[in-house]
Design a protein around this motif. Structure first.
Motif, short mmCIF file in Angstrom:
data_model
loop_
_atom_site.label_atom_id
_atom_site.label_comp_id
_atom_site.label_asym_id
_atom_site.label_seq_id
_atom_site.Cartn_x
_atom_site.Cartn_y
_atom_site.Cartn_z
N ILE A 185 -2.47 27.57 -20.70
CA ILE A 185 -3.00 25.94 -20.54
C ILE A 185 -2.06 25.44 -19.59
O ILE A 185 -2.55 24.46 -18.63
N LYS A 186 -0.75 25.57 -19.50
CA LYS A 186 0.08 24.73 -18.72
C LYS A 186 -0.15 25.15 -17.42
O LYS A 186 0.08 24.34 -16.41
N LYS A 187 -0.14 26.53 -17.06
CA LYS A 187 -0.46 26.94 -15.79
C LYS A 187 -1.58 26.35 -15.15
O LYS A 187 -1.74 25.73 -13.93
N GLN A 188 -2.72 26.15 -15.95
CA GLN A 188 -4.05 25.65 -15.33
C GLN A 188 -3.61 24.20 -15.13
O GLN A 188 -4.12 23.44 -14.07
N GLN A 189 -3.14 23.46 -16.00
CA GLN A 189 -2.68 22.19 -15.86
C GLN A 189 -1.96 21.91 -14.55
O GLN A 189 -2.00 21.00 -13.70
N LEU A 190 -0.81 22.75 -14.42
CA LEU A 190 0.15 22.71 -13.17
C LEU A 190 -0.75 22.89 -11.83
O LEU A 190 -0.70 22.18 -10.93
N LEU A 191 -1.68 23.97 -11.89
CA LEU A 191 -2.60 24.13 -10.77
C LEU A 191 -3.68 22.95 -10.42
O LEU A 191 -3.57 22.57 -9.06
N THR A 192 -4.02 22.31 -11.36
CA THR A 192 -4.79 21.23 -11.25
C THR A 192 -4.03 20.01 -10.72
O THR A 192 -4.57 19.52 -9.55
N GLN A 193 -2.53 19.90 -11.23
CA GLN A 193 -1.87 18.72 -10.64
C GLN A 193 -1.70 19.06 -9.09
O GLN A 193 -1.56 18.19 -8.42
N LEU A 194 -1.26 20.27 -8.80
CA LEU A 194 -0.97 20.83 -7.40
C LEU A 194 -1.98 20.33 -6.63
O LEU A 194 -1.77 19.87 -5.43
N GLU A 195 -3.20 20.86 -6.93
CA GLU A 195 -4.43 20.51 -6.12
C GLU A 195 -4.55 19.15 -6.03
O GLU A 195 -4.90 18.62 -4.84
N SER A 196 -4.54 18.19 -6.93
CA SER A 196 -4.60 16.78 -6.78
C SER A 196 -3.61 16.44 -5.63
O SER A 196 -3.96 15.68 -5.08
N GLY A 217 0.74 -1.22 -0.08
CA GLY A 217 0.20 -0.13 -0.01
C GLY A 217 0.71 1.21 0.04
O GLY A 217 0.59 2.31 -0.66
N LEU A 218 1.87 1.12 0.70
CA LEU A 218 2.87 2.50 0.70
C LEU A 218 3.56 2.44 -0.52
O LEU A 218 3.64 3.66 -1.07
N ARG A 219 3.81 1.37 -1.31
CA ARG A 219 4.48 1.44 -2.40
C ARG A 219 3.60 2.20 -3.56
O ARG A 219 4.04 2.94 -4.09
N LYS A 220 2.42 1.87 -3.38
CA LYS A 220 1.14 2.51 -4.33
C LYS A 220 1.03 3.93 -4.15
O LYS A 220 1.19 4.78 -4.85
N VAL A 221 1.03 4.35 -2.73
CA VAL A 221 0.77 5.81 -2.35
C VAL A 221 2.00 6.75 -2.95
O VAL A 221 1.85 7.47 -3.62
N PHE A 222 3.18 6.25 -2.52
CA PHE A 222 4.20 7.06 -2.84
C PHE A 222 4.61 6.77 -4.35
O PHE A 222 5.14 7.80 -4.89
N GLY A 223 4.23 5.86 -5.01
CA GLY A 223 4.41 5.86 -6.32
C GLY A 223 3.41 6.65 -6.99
O GLY A 223 3.88 7.44 -7.94
N SER A 224 2.24 6.85 -6.42
CA SER A 224 1.10 7.87 -7.14
C SER A 224 1.78 9.11 -6.90
O SER A 224 1.51 9.93 -7.81
N ILE A 225 2.22 9.51 -5.66
CA ILE A 225 2.71 10.84 -5.38
C ILE A 225 4.14 11.17 -6.20
O ILE A 225 4.40 12.25 -6.81
#
Length: 157
Positions: free
Chosen positions: A136-147, A102-110
């Motif tokens: 566009i890239k700024k919006q993608q970056l912000l979305t990814q940061l929020e995720s 489970g830790l591998r999956k979580v840290f892999g996702s991060i």
């Protein structure tokens, strides 16, 4: 054992010419001591063997689990705890392996989220002259940061 030794001694005395005077207890006390001493040593040997086998079945797996937990605390999650067939704590090792997975999956996702953020950042550096792509890239970056922030909040890190 005592019965065998006692009967043997009584048989020798009965068929001898001279029967020693005294009580039967005096006659057989030495045999009783030898029989009890032999039985005690035999039980002690069996107990030693049993304790030795039980100790090896318990201490070996505990040592292995301890070493693997030390590796885990150092950040190495590239292993599974593997115990021998007859070892104790197989259920505990299985649960630890489940936790490590489970830790591998979580840290892999991060890690994947951080790699995506890194890629968006490099894209923004590359396309800084093009305002439309920057938005566009700024919006993608912000979305990814929020995720990523939401994932970290779920983990309470």
């Amino acid at each position: 054992l005592f019965n065998i030794l006692a009967y043997r001694k009584i048989d020798t005395i009965m068929y001898s010419v001279h029967i020693p005077a005294g009580k039967l207890g005096d006659l057989l006390s030495a045999d009783l001591i030898y029989a009890n001493l032999f039985a005690f040593m035999f039980v002690l040997l069996i107990l030693f063997i049993a304790i030795n086998r039980l100790t090896s079945r318990v201490s070996g797996p505990l040592y292995r689990i301890k070493k693997d937990i030390e590796k885990l605390s150092e950040g190495d999650m590239s292993f599974n705890i593997i115990l021998r067939y007859k070892d104790e704590f197989k259920d505990f090792a299985s649960e630890l392996n489940y936790m490590v997975d489970g830790l591998r999956k979580v840290f892999g996702s991060i890690k994947r989220d951080i790699e995506i953020i890194n890629r968006y950042t490099r894209d923004m550096e590359r396309y800084h002259t093009n305002p439309e792509l920057m938005v566009i890239k700024k919006q993608q970056l912000l979305t990814q940061l929020e995720s990523l922030e939401n994932k970290l909040k779920e983990l309470k890190l």
